[in-house]
Scaffold this motif. Structure first.
Motif, short mmCIF file in Angstrom:
data_model
loop_
_atom_site.label_atom_id
_atom_site.label_comp_id
_atom_site.label_asym_id
_atom_site.label_seq_id
_atom_site.Cartn_x
_atom_site.Cartn_y
_atom_site.Cartn_z
N ALA A 160 0.65 -30.57 -9.39
CA ALA A 160 1.83 -31.21 -8.80
C ALA A 160 3.04 -30.29 -8.88
CB ALA A 160 2.12 -32.52 -9.51
N ALA A 161 3.12 -29.48 -9.92
CA ALA A 161 4.26 -28.56 -10.05
C ALA A 161 4.30 -27.61 -8.86
CB ALA A 161 4.14 -27.77 -11.35
N ILE A 162 3.12 -27.10 -8.48
CA ILE A 162 3.05 -26.17 -7.35
C ILE A 162 3.46 -26.87 -6.07
CG2 ILE A 162 1.51 -24.76 -5.99
CD1 ILE A 162 1.71 -23.51 -8.52
N SER A 163 2.91 -28.08 -5.84
CA SER A 163 3.22 -28.78 -4.59
C SER A 163 4.72 -28.97 -4.45
CB SER A 163 2.55 -30.15 -4.53
OG SER A 163 1.28 -30.11 -5.06
N MET A 164 5.34 -29.44 -5.53
CA MET A 164 6.76 -29.75 -5.41
C MET A 164 7.62 -28.52 -5.20
SD MET A 164 7.52 -32.83 -7.95
CE MET A 164 6.27 -33.90 -8.49
N THR A 165 7.36 -27.45 -5.93
CA THR A 165 8.21 -26.27 -5.75
C THR A 165 7.94 -25.61 -4.42
OG1 THR A 165 6.61 -25.22 -7.18
CG2 THR A 165 8.80 -25.54 -8.07
N TYR A 166 6.72 -25.73 -3.91
CA TYR A 166 6.41 -25.11 -2.62
C TYR A 166 7.19 -25.80 -1.52
CZ TYR A 166 3.56 -23.05 1.06
OH TYR A 166 3.13 -22.35 2.15
N ILE A 167 7.24 -27.14 -1.56
CA ILE A 167 7.91 -27.87 -0.48
C ILE A 167 9.39 -27.59 -0.47
CG2 ILE A 167 8.51 -30.17 0.28
CD1 ILE A 167 5.82 -29.76 0.92
N THR A 168 10.03 -27.62 -1.64
CA THR A 168 11.48 -27.54 -1.65
C THR A 168 12.03 -26.16 -1.93
OG1 THR A 168 11.38 -28.10 -3.97
CG2 THR A 168 11.81 -29.89 -2.45
N SER A 169 11.23 -25.24 -2.44
CA SER A 169 11.66 -23.93 -2.95
C SER A 169 12.76 -24.05 -3.99
CB SER A 169 12.18 -22.98 -1.88
OG SER A 169 11.78 -23.29 -0.64
N LYS A 170 12.82 -25.16 -4.66
CA LYS A 170 13.83 -25.31 -5.70
C LYS A 170 13.12 -25.35 -7.04
CE LYS A 170 17.63 -25.64 -3.33
NZ LYS A 170 17.31 -25.65 -2.01
N PRO A 171 13.81 -24.93 -8.10
CA PRO A 171 13.10 -24.80 -9.37
C PRO A 171 12.85 -26.13 -10.05
CG PRO A 171 15.40 -24.29 -9.64
CD PRO A 171 15.19 -24.50 -8.18
N ILE A 172 11.90 -26.10 -10.97
CA ILE A 172 11.68 -27.24 -11.84
C ILE A 172 12.58 -27.04 -13.04
CG2 ILE A 172 10.01 -28.35 -13.35
CD1 ILE A 172 7.91 -27.84 -11.35
N VAL A 173 13.57 -27.91 -13.18
CA VAL A 173 14.59 -27.68 -14.18
C VAL A 173 14.14 -28.17 -15.55
CG1 VAL A 173 17.00 -28.05 -14.71
CG2 VAL A 173 16.28 -27.99 -12.36
N PHE A 174 13.58 -29.36 -15.58
CA PHE A 174 13.12 -29.91 -16.86
C PHE A 174 11.72 -30.43 -16.70
CE2 PHE A 174 17.06 -29.62 -18.90
CZ PHE A 174 18.05 -30.06 -18.06
N VAL A 175 11.01 -30.48 -17.82
CA VAL A 175 9.69 -31.08 -17.83
C VAL A 175 9.70 -32.13 -18.93
CG1 VAL A 175 7.25 -30.68 -18.18
CG2 VAL A 175 8.61 -28.97 -17.04
N GLY A 176 9.31 -33.34 -18.57
CA GLY A 176 9.29 -34.41 -19.56
C GLY A 176 7.89 -34.58 -20.12
N THR A 177 7.77 -34.55 -21.44
CA THR A 177 6.43 -34.61 -22.02
C THR A 177 6.27 -35.77 -22.99
OG1 THR A 177 7.22 -33.09 -23.70
CG2 THR A 177 6.01 -32.15 -21.88
N GLY A 178 6.98 -36.85 -22.80
CA GLY A 178 6.80 -37.97 -23.72
C GLY A 178 7.97 -38.91 -23.63
N GLN A 179 8.02 -39.88 -24.51
CA GLN A 179 9.04 -40.91 -24.38
C GLN A 179 10.13 -40.83 -25.43
OE1 GLN A 179 8.30 -44.41 -22.69
NE2 GLN A 179 6.10 -44.16 -22.40
N THR A 180 10.04 -39.90 -26.38
CA THR A 180 11.12 -39.79 -27.37
C THR A 180 12.15 -38.79 -26.88
OG1 THR A 180 10.18 -37.94 -28.59
CG2 THR A 180 9.39 -40.14 -29.14
N TYR A 181 13.28 -38.74 -27.57
CA TYR A 181 14.38 -37.92 -27.09
C TYR A 181 14.11 -36.43 -27.15
CZ TYR A 181 17.22 -42.10 -27.05
OH TYR A 181 17.72 -43.34 -26.78
N CYS A 182 13.17 -36.03 -27.97
CA CYS A 182 12.93 -34.59 -28.10
C CYS A 182 11.90 -34.08 -27.12
CB CYS A 182 12.45 -34.26 -29.51
SG CYS A 182 13.65 -34.73 -30.72
#
Lengths: 609, 255
Positions: A570-592
């Motif tokens: 999914a990361a590839i699909s999204m950056t390919y369509i928009t040519s904009k960077p992925i700024v953050f990646v969320g890996t869970g539900q806590t603040y860290c």
């Protein structure tokens, strides 16, 4: 020209339009040359492709020595006096295009004829479901008229079986034509039968012939209201007309059981069998020759051709799709890699597979590394210096994690010493404001005002439910400016990309408030949908903006990354369509659980077998 | 059964190879091993770091600089999409030469090519467009930061020259001003970059640039950094020579 299309791996299409000119280019991968032809967009010149091929061949042959021996110095020092040759080739191409004009008509005629046979083939496939519908009608209904029609259709169904069995063998072109002619005749006969079957129906019902849905029961009486000829008097509706059997529908139904949706799947099974059988004989032939070919391919310098690369690219494309890259993007990626490698000379001891894999890996890394890196902290510092708040807007479809990631990002900003105002512009979803209020309370508990010089680091700006989101955002921004907040995070309601009024509302919010950063929140679980979502969001933002250069999506937040192990497409699909960077990646539900993207790790996970 | 089959074979082999035959086989193997080691050593030495990389943003003037250094003539250039390399004889009397490598400056290509060539870098020329510097200062600093925190480059510490190009235009900023601005910007950048969320596989944060307590200064870096003004186009227009004296002198020093 070179800046936009070539460096970005979008090499599927080899033409490029810029203002009034159309530019077509051709790559020579052996000597690393690019040939570009530019012409006015309004003219349609048919000889352009041929011209570019001729120019390529002549140039290469003429200056081959200089390339091979001297390399970069040869390019620098050599004089390339190609102008006369070019004018000659241009004249030849123009003349040949003029001569070819009458022949164009003939090819069109030929294509018409081939169109006919194609049409026949399409209609025969359409025949089969129609036939099956008739068989289904037989199951439910008690009419005799349709029974009569069923008998001849069953007979023709029987005829179809041997021809269907014939499908399983390899069909030559003559056999296809023969089969088509048979179908054609059969269709004419069936049309005669069809005209018979509506007649008994017409006798029973006056007026319109009721529609029969092939997925439901075909008890027309339940849906037929033409018998009760009442003129608006409800009590005159005769009670004895209510037939409990008919109302319940299918008598064979077990009470309380939910039936599945039945659908036609037999067509596809047949198609698959035909395809498999055509591919098997070719695989057998390849067996013996493949052994020597492999050894030959290892040693010596040979140039890559399309046929060599095609099987490898097919495999890579399937591999990418299995890793959750959107299908059309996988196809385009493989196309551009093929274009880039065509004609390239491989070194010794490199196989086709390794070269293609290497090229694909480079292309993927290039896609993931953005055109402009988004450094939020740096930009916030800039805005701080200008005494205005930095506005970030979060948009996306329903349920991707906008509010959760907004809270994570505000935690990160507070850790770095910036004060945050959260604007609750989700005025639709029940509990959205309460959710943000809880987050605010928690964040303030984690970072009390005492430890930050007496000012509250997080505050919520909300106006309840049902109000206009754009208005709330504007008020929040001016409130932040007055109170001296560093960042404003605007949370919007989730909306489907097809919902036009909601997309208009979002575009209005962004156009009116002019945020510094528009982040699209997308989940990593999405597959082909990502393409549709991003395209439609960008289109909506562009359409409804009044400015010359509309504000589009500036960055992507990829959420729920911990739910996928290595299906990171999914990361590839999204950056390919928009040519904009992925700024953050969320890996869970806590603040860290907030990370930044590591392009190499993602590509390694993607290419892993 | 397998082991049993091998043993008589080995015994037979040993019997056959007794005497001078065994000795010659051993010597042959030794010779091969020694040749292999020598070859590896020589290759390693030859390819280790004889390259001078030309880095910089798009339109900084790298390709024209490359052409001028190698041939002395002006050339119309386009945005580079791939690298170009050639050997450059540093001065007339000495026979030392370095490999000049011109890398593309486009954002989507620059890091990829840097990865490929950074291990071989003996020196880096970072070309800066002095005219557009004020607008581009953030992008220049960002690229410079990425080059400076790279692990391989920190380890090898190649000499760094910041070439302030396009000095023939009157609005060009001086090298001193560029140095001050870059130091300020890099100072801010190292704070923001180290505070960024950690990478996905948490491969450690970015390396610390310079000393922690004090403001960033180019003298805090492990490598030698110099600033030089130059003009690839030359003040006399396209026909005349380029003003590359500072650059050429530095190249002599480095080679």
């Amino acid at each position: 020209l070179l800046t936009p299309p070539l460096p970005q791996e979008r090499g599927g299409n080899n033409s490029f339009t810029h203002e009034a000119l159309t530019l077509k280019y051709k790559l020579d991968n052996q000597f690393e040359l690019v040939f570009v032809v530019g012409f006015q967009k309004i003219l349609t010149l048919t000889y352009v492709d041929k011209l570019i091929d001729d120019v390529h061949k002549e140039f290469r042959d003429k200056y081959r020595n200089e390339f091979q021996q001297k390399g970069a110095l040869g390019l620098l020092n050599g004089t390339f006096d190609f102008k006369d040759d070019f004018m000659r080739l241009l004249r030849d191409a123009e003349e040949s295009s003029r001569v070819r004009a009458p022949t164009v008509m003939k090819t069109f005629e030929q294509s018409l004829k081939s169109q006919k046979t194609v049409k026949c083939m399409i209609e025969t496939r359409g025949e089969k479901p129609k036939e099956k519908v008739k068989n289904k009608k037989n199951k439910g209904s008690k009419k005799e008229g349709t029974e009569a029609a069923a008998a001849p259709s069953k007979a023709s169904g029987g005829d179809k079986q041997p021809s269907a069995a014939g499908d399983k063998e390899e069909l030559t072109k003559d056999e296809i034509l023969q089969k088509n002619r048979e179908e054609f005749f059969r269709r004419h006969m069936k049309a005669g039968e069809k005209s018979r079957s509506p007649k008994p129906d017409a006798q029973k019902e006056k007026g319109k012939k009721p529609r029969v849905w092939d997925l439901g029961n075909s008890n027309a009486k339940v849906l037929d209201y033409s018998n009760s000829a009442t003129n608006g008097s409800a009590e005159a509706c005769p009670m004895e007309e209510f037939d409990p059997d008919m109302a319940l529908g299918d008598k064979n139904r077990e009470p309380g059981r939910l039936y599945d949706l039945e659908y036609e799947s037999e067509d596809e099974a047949e198609e698959e069998k035909v395809v498999q059988n055509t591919s098997k004989p070719s695989a057998k032939k390849g067996g013996l020759g493949g052994m020597f070919g492999m050894l030959k391919g290892l040693v010596g310098a040979k140039s890559l051709t399309r046929e060599d690369m095609d099987p490898v690219l097919e495999k890579m494309k399937d591999h990418l799709i299995a890793k959750n890259v959107a299908a059309e993007i996988a196809v385009q990626l493989c196309e551009s890699v093929a274009k880039k490698l065509e004609g390239k000379v491989m070194g010794t001891f490199t196989t086709v597979t390794s070269t293609v894999k290497q090229a694909l890996q480079e292309a993927l890394v290039q896609i993931l590394q953005p055109q402009r890196r988004v450094d939020v902290l740096r930009d916030v510092m800039d805005a701080q210096r200008h005494r205005r708040p930095y506005v970030v807007t979060f948009c996306g479809v329903n349920g991707v994690g906008k509010s959760t990631n907004l809270a994570k990002i505000s935690f990160w900003l507070i850790e770095n010493g910036f004060s945050v105002l959260i604007a609750a512009c989700d005025t639709f979803r029940a509990g959205a404001v309460e959710q943000l209020r809880t987050h605010t309370r928690r964040l303030n508990a984690l970072h009390p005002p005492e430890s930050h010089g007496g000012r509250t680091m997080v505050q919520l700006y909300e106006k309840g439910y049902g109000k206009d989101a754009a208005g709330i955002a504007m008020e929040a921004i001016s409130y932040a400016r007055n109170q001296g907040f560093d960042v404003v995070l605007v949370d919007t309601a989730g909306r489907m990309q097809d919902n036009a009024p909601l997309m208009t509302a979002l575009a209005k919010l962004i156009a009116v408030n002019a945020p510094d950063l528009v982040l699209f929140v997308g989940e990593a679980l999405v597959g082909n949908e990502a393409v549709d979502q991003l395209v439609k969001f960008n289109k909506a933002l562009a359409d409804h903006s009044m400015a010359q250069t509309p504000r589009l999506i500036d960055g992507i937040v990829l959420t729920k990354f911990d739910t996928i192990d290595d299906k990171v497409g999914a990361a590839i699909s999204m950056t390919y369509i928009t040519s904009k960077p992925i700024v953050f990646v969320g890996t869970g539900q806590t603040y860290c659980d907030l990370r930044s993207l590591n392009a190499k790790a993602v590509v390694a996970a993607l290419m892993k077998a | 059964a397998m082991a049993g089959g091998l043993e008589p074979d080995l015994a037979a082999l040993r019997r056959e190879m007794s005497g001078p035959a065994a000795l010659s086989v051993l010597i042959a193997l030794l010779a091969v091993a020694v040749t292999f080691l020598i070859w590896r050593f020589v290759q390693g030495r030859r390819s280790s770091r004889k390259a001078v990389l030309l880095l910089g943003l798009c339109d900084a003037g790298k390709t024209l600089l490359f052409a001028r250094l190698l041939s002395g003539r002006y050339r119309d250039t386009q945005t580079s999409i791939t690298d170009s390399s050639a050997t450059y004889r540093v001065s007339r009397d000495k026979s030392t030469s370095v490999t000049l490598i011109d890398l593309p400056g486009h954002e989507s290509l620059r890091l990829q090519f840097l990865e490929r060539f950074k291990a071989a870098a003996r020196a880096i020329v970072f070309v800066v467009d002095s005219v557009a510097f004020q607008q581009e200062v953030k992008d220049v600093a960002e690229f410079l930061y990425q080059v400076l925190v790279d692990g391989t480059i920190l380890k090898n510490a190649p000499a760094l020259l910041i070439a302030c190009n396009k000095q023939d235009v009157t609005m060009a900023k001086s090298a001193k001003l560029i140095q001050q601005q870059l130091e300020k910007e890099l100072n801010t950048l190292r704070v923001t970059r180290s505070a960024a969320p950690t990478s996905l596989d948490s491969s450690g944060g970015p390396a610390q640039l310079g000393k922690k307590g004090k403001d960033f200064d180019f003298s805090q870096l492990p490598m030698k950094v110099e600033f030089v003004e130059c003009s690839a186009r030359g003040s006399k227009g396209e026909e005349g020579d380029a003003d590359l004296e500072g650059l050429e002198k530095w190249l002599v020093k480095v080679a």
